[in-house]
Design a protein around this motif. Sequence first.
Motif, PDB file in Angstrom:
ATOM      1  N   UNK B 121       0.825  -1.205   0.000  1.00 11.84           N
ATOM      2  CA  UNK B 121       0.000   0.000   0.000  1.00 11.84           C
ATOM      3  C   UNK B 121       0.862   1.261   0.000  1.00 11.84           C
ATOM      4  N   UNK B 122       2.024   1.184   0.647  1.00  8.47           N
ATOM      5  CA  UNK B 122       2.892   2.369   0.711  1.00  8.47           C
ATOM      6  C   UNK B 122       3.337   2.805  -0.685  1.00  8.47           C
ATOM      7  N   UNK B 123       3.323   1.890  -1.626  1.00  7.80           N
ATOM      8  CA  UNK B 123       3.705   2.259  -2.990  1.00  7.80           C
ATOM      9  C   UNK B 123       2.756   3.309  -3.570  1.00  7.80           C
ATOM     10  N   UNK B 124       1.494   3.296  -3.121  1.00  8.73           N
ATOM     11  CA  UNK B 124       0.564   4.325  -3.608  1.00  8.73           C
ATOM     12  C   UNK B 124       1.018   5.698  -3.138  1.00  8.73           C
ATOM     13  N   UNK B 125       1.463   5.767  -1.904  1.00  7.97           N
ATOM     14  CA  UNK B 125       1.974   7.025  -1.380  1.00  7.97           C
ATOM     15  C   UNK B 125       3.257   7.433  -2.099  1.00  7.97           C
ATOM     16  N   UNK B 126       4.151   6.454  -2.279  1.00  4.30           N
ATOM     17  CA  UNK B 126       5.441   6.757  -2.898  1.00  4.30           C
ATOM     18  C   UNK B 126       5.253   7.221  -4.340  1.00  4.30           C
ATOM     19  N   UNK B 127       4.319   6.604  -5.043  1.00  8.28           N
ATOM     20  CA  UNK B 127       4.086   7.019  -6.429  1.00  8.28           C
ATOM     21  C   UNK B 127       3.558   8.448  -6.468  1.00  8.28           C
ATOM     22  N   UNK B 128       2.601   8.736  -5.601  1.00 10.86           N
ATOM     23  CA  UNK B 128       2.065  10.094  -5.569  1.00 10.86           C
ATOM     24  C   UNK B 128       3.154  11.113  -5.257  1.00 10.86           C
ATOM     25  N   UNK B 129       3.926  10.794  -4.249  1.00 12.49           N
ATOM     26  CA  UNK B 129       4.951  11.742  -3.794  1.00 12.49           C
ATOM     27  C   UNK B 129       6.089  11.856  -4.816  1.00 12.49           C
ATOM     28  N   UNK B 130       6.672  10.737  -5.198  1.00 11.14           N
ATOM     29  CA  UNK B 130       7.878  10.792  -6.040  1.00 11.14           C
ATOM     30  C   UNK B 130       7.560  10.837  -7.539  1.00 11.14           C
ATOM     31  N   UNK B 131       6.749   9.901  -7.983  1.00 11.28           N
ATOM     32  CA  UNK B 131       6.499   9.808  -9.427  1.00 11.28           C
ATOM     33  C   UNK B 131       5.705  11.021  -9.905  1.00 11.28           C
ATOM     34  N   UNK B 132       4.652  11.371  -9.160  1.00 15.85           N
ATOM     35  CA  UNK B 132       3.895  12.561  -9.565  1.00 15.85           C
ATOM     36  C   UNK B 132       4.711  13.827  -9.334  1.00 15.85           C
ATOM     37  N   UNK B 133       5.533  13.798  -8.291  1.00 18.04           N
ATOM     38  CA  UNK B 133       6.421  14.940  -8.047  1.00 18.04           C
ATOM     39  C   UNK B 133       7.352  15.156  -9.231  1.00 18.04           C
ATOM     40  N   UNK B 134       7.951  14.075  -9.707  1.00 13.51           N
ATOM     41  CA  UNK B 134       8.848  14.173 -10.856  1.00 13.51           C
ATOM     42  C   UNK B 134       8.066  14.572 -12.106  1.00 13.51           C
ATOM     43  N   UNK B 135       6.878  13.997 -12.256  1.00 12.67           N
ATOM     44  CA  UNK B 135       6.076  14.312 -13.437  1.00 12.67           C
ATOM     45  C   UNK B 135       5.726  15.796 -13.470  1.00 12.67           C
ATOM     46  N   UNK B 136       5.398  16.356 -12.315  1.00 13.81           N
ATOM     47  CA  UNK B 136       5.020  17.773 -12.279  1.00 13.81           C
ATOM     48  C   UNK B 136       6.192  18.639 -12.749  1.00 13.81           C
ATOM     49  N   UNK B 175       1.572   6.886   7.311  1.00 16.69           N
ATOM     50  CA  UNK B 175       2.323   5.656   7.597  1.00 16.69           C
ATOM     51  C   UNK B 175       3.520   5.948   8.499  1.00 16.69           C
ATOM     52  N   UNK B 176       4.212   7.042   8.187  1.00 13.41           N
ATOM     53  CA  UNK B 176       5.425   7.358   8.941  1.00 13.41           C
ATOM     54  C   UNK B 176       5.118   7.721  10.384  1.00 13.41           C
ATOM     55  N   UNK B 177       3.926   8.234  10.618  1.00 14.24           N
ATOM     56  CA  UNK B 177       3.524   8.563  11.987  1.00 14.24           C
ATOM     57  C   UNK B 177       2.858   7.377  12.672  1.00 14.24           C
ATOM     58  N   UNK B 178       2.730   6.279  11.935  1.00 18.74           N
ATOM     59  CA  UNK B 178       1.981   5.138  12.466  1.00 18.74           C
ATOM     60  C   UNK B 178       2.850   4.149  13.217  1.00 18.74           C
ATOM     61  N   UNK B 179       2.530   2.872  13.081  1.00 16.82           N
ATOM     62  CA  UNK B 179       3.248   1.822  13.794  1.00 16.82           C
ATOM     63  C   UNK B 179       4.578   1.532  13.089  1.00 16.82           C
ATOM     64  N   UNK B 180       5.500   0.807  13.751  1.00 14.62           N
ATOM     65  CA  UNK B 180       6.768   0.430  13.098  1.00 14.62           C
ATOM     66  C   UNK B 180       6.525  -0.320  11.784  1.00 14.62           C
ATOM     67  N   UNK B 181       5.540  -1.191  11.763  1.00  9.77           N
ATOM     68  CA  UNK B 181       5.224  -1.895  10.519  1.00  9.77           C
ATOM     69  C   UNK B 181       4.904  -0.920   9.386  1.00  9.77           C
ATOM     70  N   UNK B 182       4.136   0.086   9.736  1.00  8.88           N
ATOM     71  CA  UNK B 182       3.743   1.057   8.707  1.00  8.88           C
ATOM     72  C   UNK B 182       4.941   1.877   8.228  1.00  8.88           C
ATOM     73  N   UNK B 183       5.758   2.263   9.194  1.00  2.04           N
ATOM     74  CA  UNK B 183       6.918   3.062   8.822  1.00  2.04           C
ATOM     75  C   UNK B 183       7.885   2.241   7.954  1.00  2.04           C
ATOM     76  N   UNK B 184       8.064   0.974   8.306  1.00  2.00           N
ATOM     77  CA  UNK B 184       8.916   0.104   7.486  1.00  2.00           C
ATOM     78  C   UNK B 184       8.387   0.000   6.065  1.00  2.00           C
ATOM     79  N   UNK B 185       7.072  -0.067   5.999  1.00  2.00           N
ATOM     80  CA  UNK B 185       6.445  -0.168   4.679  1.00  2.00           C
ATOM     81  C   UNK B 185       6.775   1.076   3.848  1.00  2.00           C
ATOM     82  N   UNK B 186       6.726   2.233   4.501  1.00  2.00           N
ATOM     83  CA  UNK B 186       7.028   3.493   3.804  1.00  2.00           C
ATOM     84  C   UNK B 186       8.498   3.527   3.380  1.00  2.00           C
ATOM     85  N   UNK B 187       9.375   3.102   4.283  1.00  2.00           N
ATOM     86  CA  UNK B 187      10.806   3.104   3.960  1.00  2.00           C
ATOM     87  C   UNK B 187      11.090   2.159   2.789  1.00  2.00           C
ATOM     88  N   UNK B 188      10.479   0.999   2.847  1.00  2.00           N
ATOM     89  CA  UNK B 188      10.675   0.019   1.777  1.00  2.00           C
ATOM     90  C   UNK B 188      10.210   0.582   0.429  1.00  2.00           C
TER      91      UNK B 188
END
Lengths: 94, 320, 251
Positions: B121-136, B175-188
């Motif tokens: 699920x974190x990939x949805x966040x990463x795509x929005x942040x990085x891929x759309x960021x780069x696209x903009x 995710x980053x403010x959430x549980x360790x599992x969530x933060x790991x997911x974001x880092x990954x």
Amino acid sequence: MKKNWPLWEVFVRSKNGLEHRHFGSLRAADAEMALENARDVYTRRMEGISIWVVESKDITASNPENNGELFEPAQDKVYRHPTFYELPDELKHM
Amino acid sequence: MSEKEIKNLEEIFEARIARDEKIEPKDWMPEKYRKTHIRQISQHAHSEIVGMLPEGNWITRAPSLRRKAALLAKVQDEAGHGLYLYSACETLGISREEMYEQLHTGKAKYSSIFNYPTLTWADMGAIGWLVDGAAIINQVPLCNTSYGPYARAMIRVCKEESFHQRQGFESLLTLCKGTPDQKNMAQDALNRWWWPSLMMFGPTDDESTHTEQSMKWKLKRKTNDELRQQFVDQTVPQAEILGITIPDPDLKWNEERGHYDFGKINWDEFWQVVKGHGPCNKQRIKDRVSAWEKGAWVRDAAIAYAEKQEKRNQEERKAS
Amino acid sequence: MNKESLYDYILTIADNCLILGQRLGELCGHGPSLETDIAGTNISLDLIGQTRSFYQYAADIEGKGKTEDDIAFLRLEKDYKNCLLVEQPNDHFGYVIGRQYLWDTFYLLFLNELQNSSDETLSAIAKKGIKEVSYHRRFSGDWVKRLGDGSEESHLKMQEVVNGLWPYVDELFDMTGVSKELIKQGIAVDLSKLRETYFKQVSALLEEATLEVPERKYFVYGGKKGVHSEYFGYLLSDLQYMQRTYPNMTW
């Protein structure tokens, strides 16, 4: 059968008092579908309150090659513009 | 037309662009201009619709209703953007179907980033942040490009896209403010998407073939490397806010340059993916082809119905 | 007023919106044209929006501090009360359209009644929903006509769809989960009153689409009692995946 949905041009009035403006195009098999697709594609963010669709092939466009004869003759008709006429300064509003 | 006449027209044409005049569909244009634009606009359109797939992959699994709606709306926007761009490209004398054909047969390219898999699920966040960021960063200058229909499509795209990056960042922040599992997911997710995002700006300037011509036609305002630097500079502080680490040991602020230095991009991987050997190239094209082929009977039916209706209308008119 | 029966009643409405919205969400990027992808997503978004309004209200009524997401994602299969029609799979675009039209026609009649509910919240949600669903029905109905009266192939396919989905339509009017008390209080809609109009409207459109109206003898029921199709477990495993794998987290 190998026939593609024709192209339509979409015109949207964004609010009453404004003219319909060209928004873009889309593909549709018939006018009803064109209207529905236009609604879904071009007014998702409250962009409009009225839509026209017209099949692209039904639009007759002027050819840029003729721009000289079509549009340049208007350039020296300055008397069509209010600034052409000299009026005394005392006359404030006209 | 004689060669001299063409040369003359080309000069007038280039001068118009230099004066910031827009070129419109029926205007005379050099063949190369037409071809370059068809290539770039259709690639751009393909990227939008292939880009729907990796994100569409998570619509049914979104973790909350609010996120589900946001993701749906985002993927829907991408369909819309593809549509605006295909329409802009059609004004250059190629049909959407021909462009699809090029995509389906591998003749046309699309942004390589979409050949990477979306695994969490974190990939949805990463795509929005990085891929759309780069696209903009890539897209904003195109709102001023010389070809009128492309510029107008881009204005609409950029306006709509502004929520995409924000929703991505917000989702990662949660995710980053959430549980360790969530933060790991974001880092990954950052680990996997960082380098492919840098590759989105294309080869380095000395390797890039089209830059000079593209600058003249305002398809580009800055070089690949300049844009990439801009992206790194703007993204590093954002990663700090998130509290996750960019996977580049060489990344550090260079006081002298006033920019971040960053590590070497794996260009072998880039070319491999461009040439069709990324993790998901086959799957993406297979999905697009399948959607198109499975939809054929539907599109044909609609045409058949429209023809019948037309005939009925004509008969009615005759009768009255 | 009995809180529990009102809570149950809201779910019998909202679960349909959730499940159909989820089904439509599977399609995004895989439809016959970009235009239909965009249209389908719009319908899905409307339904998810309605789901949220209903669930938020249900959570309030229940008063146990649950959220819309607890209700949407954290129930057992047998506790989802949507009817069988809306969980049927997207076998092809014809099924998507057929399912949509058969649902929209019912749902619009239903919302038209629900707007008169003595429960103000339900009435307000219904009023907003009517506008959305009127469009859905127009869209799906137009497509039923195109596919039914389109090519030979599409005609056969669409007839198969109608025959295939027909057994599920009578469940729409099944009163399971609607207490008599709620009807008496003017809160709930008496579904049996909608049946005749429904079949009349659907038959008229099918005829216009040159499709045969199936004989209405054998119907299947179950969803409203929590007895679903085999497809449903898979739908839920996607829907609930994140919430089940990572319990008690905020997204």
